[in-house]
Design a protein around this motif. Structure first.
Motif, PDB file in Angstrom:
ATOM      1  N   ARG A   5       1.260  -8.135  11.518  1.00 38.68           N
ATOM      2  CA  ARG A   5       0.448  -8.208  10.302  1.00 38.68           C
ATOM      3  C   ARG A   5      -1.023  -8.053  10.691  1.00 38.68           C
ATOM      4  O   ARG A   5      -1.385  -8.314  11.844  1.00 38.68           O
ATOM      5  CB  ARG A   5       0.656  -9.533   9.573  1.00 38.68           C
ATOM      6  CG  ARG A   5       2.063  -9.689   9.028  1.00 38.68           C
ATOM      7  CD  ARG A   5       2.171 -10.873   8.077  1.00 38.68           C
ATOM      8  NE  ARG A   5       3.545 -11.103   7.664  1.00 38.68           N
ATOM      9  CZ  ARG A   5       4.153 -10.452   6.682  1.00 38.68           C
ATOM     10  NH1 ARG A   5       3.491  -9.538   5.995  1.00 38.68           N
ATOM     11  NH2 ARG A   5       5.403 -10.718   6.358  1.00 38.68           N
ATOM     12  N   GLU A  25      -9.977   0.852   7.484  1.00 42.52           N
ATOM     13  CA  GLU A  25     -10.458   1.715   6.395  1.00 42.52           C
ATOM     14  C   GLU A  25     -11.211   2.925   6.951  1.00 42.52           C
ATOM     15  O   GLU A  25     -11.044   4.052   6.492  1.00 42.52           O
ATOM     16  CB  GLU A  25     -11.379   0.904   5.474  1.00 42.52           C
ATOM     17  CG  GLU A  25     -11.721   1.646   4.193  1.00 42.52           C
ATOM     18  CD  GLU A  25     -12.600   0.818   3.269  1.00 42.52           C
ATOM     19  OE1 GLU A  25     -13.188   1.411   2.352  1.00 42.52           O
ATOM     20  OE2 GLU A  25     -12.722  -0.406   3.477  1.00 42.52           O
ATOM     21  N   THR A  30      -4.356   3.031   5.333  1.00 41.28           N
ATOM     22  CA  THR A  30      -4.312   2.328   4.051  1.00 41.28           C
ATOM     23  C   THR A  30      -3.503   1.037   4.177  1.00 41.28           C
ATOM     24  O   THR A  30      -2.320   1.067   4.530  1.00 41.28           O
ATOM     25  CB  THR A  30      -3.695   3.220   2.962  1.00 41.28           C
ATOM     26  OG1 THR A  30      -4.411   4.456   2.920  1.00 41.28           O
ATOM     27  CG2 THR A  30      -3.773   2.556   1.597  1.00 41.28           C
ATOM     28  N   VAL A  31      -4.156  -0.088   3.894  1.00 39.03           N
ATOM     29  CA  VAL A  31      -3.472  -1.387   3.870  1.00 39.03           C
ATOM     30  C   VAL A  31      -3.915  -2.143   2.625  1.00 39.03           C
ATOM     31  O   VAL A  31      -5.035  -1.977   2.162  1.00 39.03           O
ATOM     32  CB  VAL A  31      -3.776  -2.239   5.130  1.00 39.03           C
ATOM     33  CG1 VAL A  31      -3.117  -1.675   6.353  1.00 39.03           C
ATOM     34  CG2 VAL A  31      -5.272  -2.374   5.350  1.00 39.03           C
ATOM     35  N   LYS A  32      -3.016  -2.987   2.078  1.00 40.91           N
ATOM     36  CA  LYS A  32      -3.351  -3.742   0.860  1.00 40.91           C
ATOM     37  C   LYS A  32      -4.292  -4.893   1.163  1.00 40.91           C
ATOM     38  O   LYS A  32      -5.321  -5.071   0.536  1.00 40.91           O
ATOM     39  CB  LYS A  32      -2.077  -4.290   0.209  1.00 40.91           C
ATOM     40  CG  LYS A  32      -1.292  -3.248  -0.572  1.00 40.91           C
ATOM     41  CD  LYS A  32      -0.132  -3.926  -1.287  1.00 40.91           C
ATOM     42  CE  LYS A  32       0.661  -2.906  -2.111  1.00 40.91           C
ATOM     43  NZ  LYS A  32       1.790  -3.559  -2.817  1.00 40.91           N
ATOM     44  N   ASN A  33      -3.921  -5.702   2.142  1.00 45.19           N
ATOM     45  CA  ASN A  33      -4.711  -6.885   2.471  1.00 45.19           C
ATOM     46  C   ASN A  33      -4.366  -7.373   3.878  1.00 45.19           C
ATOM     47  O   ASN A  33      -3.670  -6.678   4.631  1.00 45.19           O
ATOM     48  CB  ASN A  33      -4.477  -8.008   1.446  1.00 45.19           C
ATOM     49  CG  ASN A  33      -3.009  -8.326   1.258  1.00 45.19           C
ATOM     50  OD1 ASN A  33      -2.230  -8.313   2.204  1.00 45.19           O
ATOM     51  ND2 ASN A  33      -2.605  -8.576   0.031  1.00 45.19           N
ATOM     52  N   HIS A  34      -4.844  -8.583   4.215  1.00 48.68           N
ATOM     53  CA  HIS A  34      -4.649  -9.145   5.551  1.00 48.68           C
ATOM     54  C   HIS A  34      -3.183  -9.455   5.877  1.00 48.68           C
ATOM     55  O   HIS A  34      -2.845  -9.675   7.027  1.00 48.68           O
ATOM     56  CB  HIS A  34      -5.482 -10.427   5.707  1.00 48.68           C
ATOM     57  CG  HIS A  34      -5.181 -11.454   4.666  1.00 48.68           C
ATOM     58  ND1 HIS A  34      -5.736 -11.415   3.403  1.00 48.68           N
ATOM     59  CD2 HIS A  34      -4.388 -12.545   4.690  1.00 48.68           C
ATOM     60  CE1 HIS A  34      -5.278 -12.437   2.704  1.00 48.68           C
ATOM     61  NE2 HIS A  34      -4.470 -13.137   3.450  1.00 48.68           N
ATOM     62  N   SER A  36      -0.689  -7.325   5.137  1.00 46.41           N
ATOM     63  CA  SER A  36       0.040  -6.053   5.312  1.00 46.41           C
ATOM     64  C   SER A  36       0.545  -5.898   6.752  1.00 46.41           C
ATOM     65  O   SER A  36      -0.121  -6.319   7.703  1.00 46.41           O
ATOM     66  CB  SER A  36      -0.861  -4.878   4.945  1.00 46.41           C
ATOM     67  OG  SER A  36      -1.284  -4.969   3.610  1.00 46.41           O
ATOM     68  N   GLU A 321       4.775 -11.858  -0.889  1.00 43.10           N
ATOM     69  CA  GLU A 321       4.557 -10.810   0.125  1.00 43.10           C
ATOM     70  C   GLU A 321       5.835 -10.487   0.898  1.00 43.10           C
ATOM     71  O   GLU A 321       6.025  -9.345   1.315  1.00 43.10           O
ATOM     72  CB  GLU A 321       3.418 -11.170   1.075  1.00 43.10           C
ATOM     73  CG  GLU A 321       3.441 -12.558   1.681  1.00 43.10           C
ATOM     74  CD  GLU A 321       4.148 -12.582   3.018  1.00 43.10           C
ATOM     75  OE1 GLU A 321       4.323 -11.516   3.610  1.00 43.10           O
ATOM     76  OE2 GLU A 321       4.530 -13.686   3.456  1.00 43.10           O
ATOM     77  N   GLY A 325       5.352  -7.765  -2.211  1.00 39.42           N
ATOM     78  CA  GLY A 325       4.138  -7.952  -3.014  1.00 39.42           C
ATOM     79  C   GLY A 325       2.962  -8.382  -2.151  1.00 39.42           C
ATOM     80  O   GLY A 325       3.009  -8.276  -0.924  1.00 39.42           O
ATOM     81  N   ASP A 326       1.898  -8.876  -2.811  1.00 40.96           N
ATOM     82  CA  ASP A 326       0.727  -9.316  -2.042  1.00 40.96           C
ATOM     83  C   ASP A 326       0.346 -10.769  -2.326  1.00 40.96           C
ATOM     84  O   ASP A 326      -0.779 -11.186  -2.071  1.00 40.96           O
ATOM     85  CB  ASP A 326      -0.471  -8.392  -2.317  1.00 40.96           C
ATOM     86  CG  ASP A 326      -0.766  -8.236  -3.801  1.00 40.96           C
ATOM     87  OD1 ASP A 326      -0.189  -8.996  -4.600  1.00 40.96           O
ATOM     88  OD2 ASP A 326      -1.591  -7.372  -4.153  1.00 40.96           O
ATOM     89  N   THR A 327       1.300 -11.556  -2.876  1.00 37.94           N
ATOM     90  CA  THR A 327       1.036 -12.974  -3.146  1.00 37.94           C
ATOM     91  C   THR A 327       1.545 -13.819  -1.981  1.00 37.94           C
ATOM     92  O   THR A 327       2.715 -13.732  -1.605  1.00 37.94           O
ATOM     93  CB  THR A 327       1.716 -13.427  -4.458  1.00 37.94           C
ATOM     94  OG1 THR A 327       1.231 -12.631  -5.530  1.00 37.94           O
ATOM     95  CG2 THR A 327       1.426 -14.899  -4.743  1.00 37.94           C
TER      96      THR A 327
END
Length: 367
Positions: A5, A25, A30-34, A36, A321, A325-327
Motif C-alpha cells: 500500500r 502523481e 494513478t492512485v486514489k489515496n494512501h 491504494s 477499502e 472502496g476508499d473508506t
C-alpha cells in the motif's frame, strides 16, 4: 519487492505518505489515496528511483564539500592581499528619504500630529505663536493646517481613506492573509470527532484510548455534553471530541463535526447502521471531512462485521477499502482494546496526508 500500500511503501522509504503521493502523481501513476495498493513493478521502480536519488545526493554533498574548501582558500588569499594593500574607502551617497505622516479622518488633532512627528506639543504651539497663529492642545485642525505645520518640521501629511467594512469580514480577511504566509504555518495535532448512534460505544472507545472511565459516570451511560481530550501516541498528539449520540443532541453533533479535521464514525457490529449513524455521517459529509469507520463490539457473539460493512455501503455509500472502496474501516472492541491501536494508526496517517497546519501565535478563530 512484493506489492504494498502507498503508506506502507512510504514507511519503508522513510518519507511521508503525502510526499509519496505527490511523487507518484509526477510519475503519472494513478492512485486514489494512501490506502491504494501498488503492484510489484511500480514498487520496484519507486525503490530504484529513491536509491539513485540517495547516490546522487551523496555525490552532490561530496562536490559541495570540495567547493567549500576551494572557497575558503580563496577567502584566505583575499585576506592576505587586503592586508598588503589597504582598500580605498568608497563614499556611499546618502539618500534623503521623505518622511510622511499618515492621518485618518478622526486623527486631525494638534496633539496627535505632534506625537506622530515626535515633536513636543509645547514647541509646536510656541512656533505657531511666533508665526502669529494661536493654538491649544487637543485642538482640531484641518488637512491644510496639518500640512503647513508638518512642513516646518520636514514632514509630509497623507490622508488615509478608510473603507467601511464589516468587522467580521475584516477579521476573516486578516486570517486569510496570515494563512498565506506558509513560513508561519506549523504542524498541529489533528482534531478528531467521535460520532455514532447512541450506545454504540463512542465514549467507551475514548475511555480505552485515554485509559479512563467516563461512560460509567454518565446518566444511563449516555454522553450528555461535548467533551474534548488530548492524547499522545508515539510522540504525536491527537485531540479527540466526544459527541452525544442521543437524538436529543442533534445540534451539538453538528457543531462537533464543523470543528474537526477527521471524523471517527463508530458503528456497533451487533446493531449496524442506525438513525443517528446516518445523521452523524451527513454532518461529516456537510463539513467535508475524511471519515474513518470503527466497527465496534466485534467481541460480542452476535457481531456481524460483513453485514455492517454491507449496510455502510448500501445506506451511506461508504465502501470499505478491502471491498475495493476508499473508506477505512477498522474492526475494534472498545471493551477488550482489540483494534484500538489500528484506529490511532489510521488517524495519524489520514492527518499526515491532510497536512493539518496552523499559526500557533495570535488570536484563535472558530465557526
Amino acid at each position: 519487492m512484493p506489492k504494498a500500500r502507498v503508506y506502507e511503501l512510504a514507511k519503508r522509504l522513510n518519507i511521508t505518505a503525502r510526499e509519496l503521493l505527490d511523487e507518484l502523481e509526477e510519475l503519472g501513476v494513478t492512485v486514489k489515496n494512501h490506502m491504494s495498493v501498488l503492484d510489484e513493478e511500480t514498487v520496484n521502480i519507486i525503490v530504484g528511483l529513491y536509491e539513485e536519488e540517495k547516490k546522487e545526493i551523496l555525490r552532490k554533498v561530496e562536490k559541495a564539500k570540495n567547493k567549500i574548501q576551494e572557497k575558503e582558500v580563496k577567502n584566505l588569499e583575499k585576506k592576505l592581499v587586503s592586508k598588503e594593500e589597504p582598500a580605498t574607502e568608497k563614499k556611499i551617497p546618502v539618500e534623503h528619504k521623505v518622511r510622511t505622516i499618515k492621518l485618518k479622518s478622526n486623527e486631525f488633532k494638534l496633539d496627535i500630529l505632534a506625537k506622530k512627528m515626535n515633536v513636543q506639543i509645547s514647541k509646536v504651539i510656541k512656533d505657531q505663536f511666533m508665526n502669529g497663529i494661536i493654538l491649544r492642545p487637543g485642538q482640531i485642525i484641518s488637512l491644510e493646517d496639518a500640512v503647513k505645520i508638518a512642513k516646518n518640521y520636514e514632514w509630509e501629511v497623507e490622508l488615509v481613506h478608510e473603507e467601511e467594512m464589516n468587522p467580521f469580514e475584516s477579521i476573516s480577511s486578516s486570517y486569510a492573509e496570515s494563512y498565506k504566509e506558509s513560513s508561519r504555518l506549523v504542524q498541529r495535532p489533528p482534531v478528531v470527532t467521535v460520532m455514532g448512534h447512541v450506545d454504540h460505544g463512542k465514549t467507551t472507545l475514548l475511555d480505552r484510548i485515554r485509559k479512563a472511565k467516563v461512560a460509567e459516570d454518565e446518566i444511563g451511560g449516555i454522553t450528555q455534553t461535548i467533551g474534548a481530550y488530548q492524547v499522545e501516541i508515539r510522540n504525536k498528539k491527537i485531540t479527540f471530541i466526544d459527541t452525544p449520540g442521543h437524538e436529543a443532541f442533534t445540534e451539538m453533533r453538528a457543531r462537533g463535526a464543523q470543528a474537526t479535521d477527521i471524523v471517527v464514525l463508530v458503528v456497533a457490529a451487533d446493531d449496524g447502521v442506525m438513525p443517528q449513524t446516518i445523521e452523524a455521517y451527513n454532518h461529516a459529509k456537510t463539513a467535508n471531512v475524511p471519515i474513518i469507520v470503527a466497527i465496534n463490539k466485534v467481541d460480542k457473539p452476535n457481531a456481524n462485521i460483513d453485514l455492517t460493512k454491507q449496510q455502510l455501503a448500501s445506506k451511506l455509500g461508504l465502501v470499505p477499502e478491502d471491498w475495493g472502496g476508499d473508506t477505512v474501516t477498522v474492526p475494534v472492541s472498545a471493551k477488550t482494546g482489540k483494534g484500538v491501536e489500528d484506529v490511532l494508526e489510521m488517524i495519524l496517517l489520514v492527518a499526515e496526508v491532510a497536512d493539518v497546519k496552523c499559526i500557533p501565535e495570535g488570536n484563535a478563530r472558530g465557526r
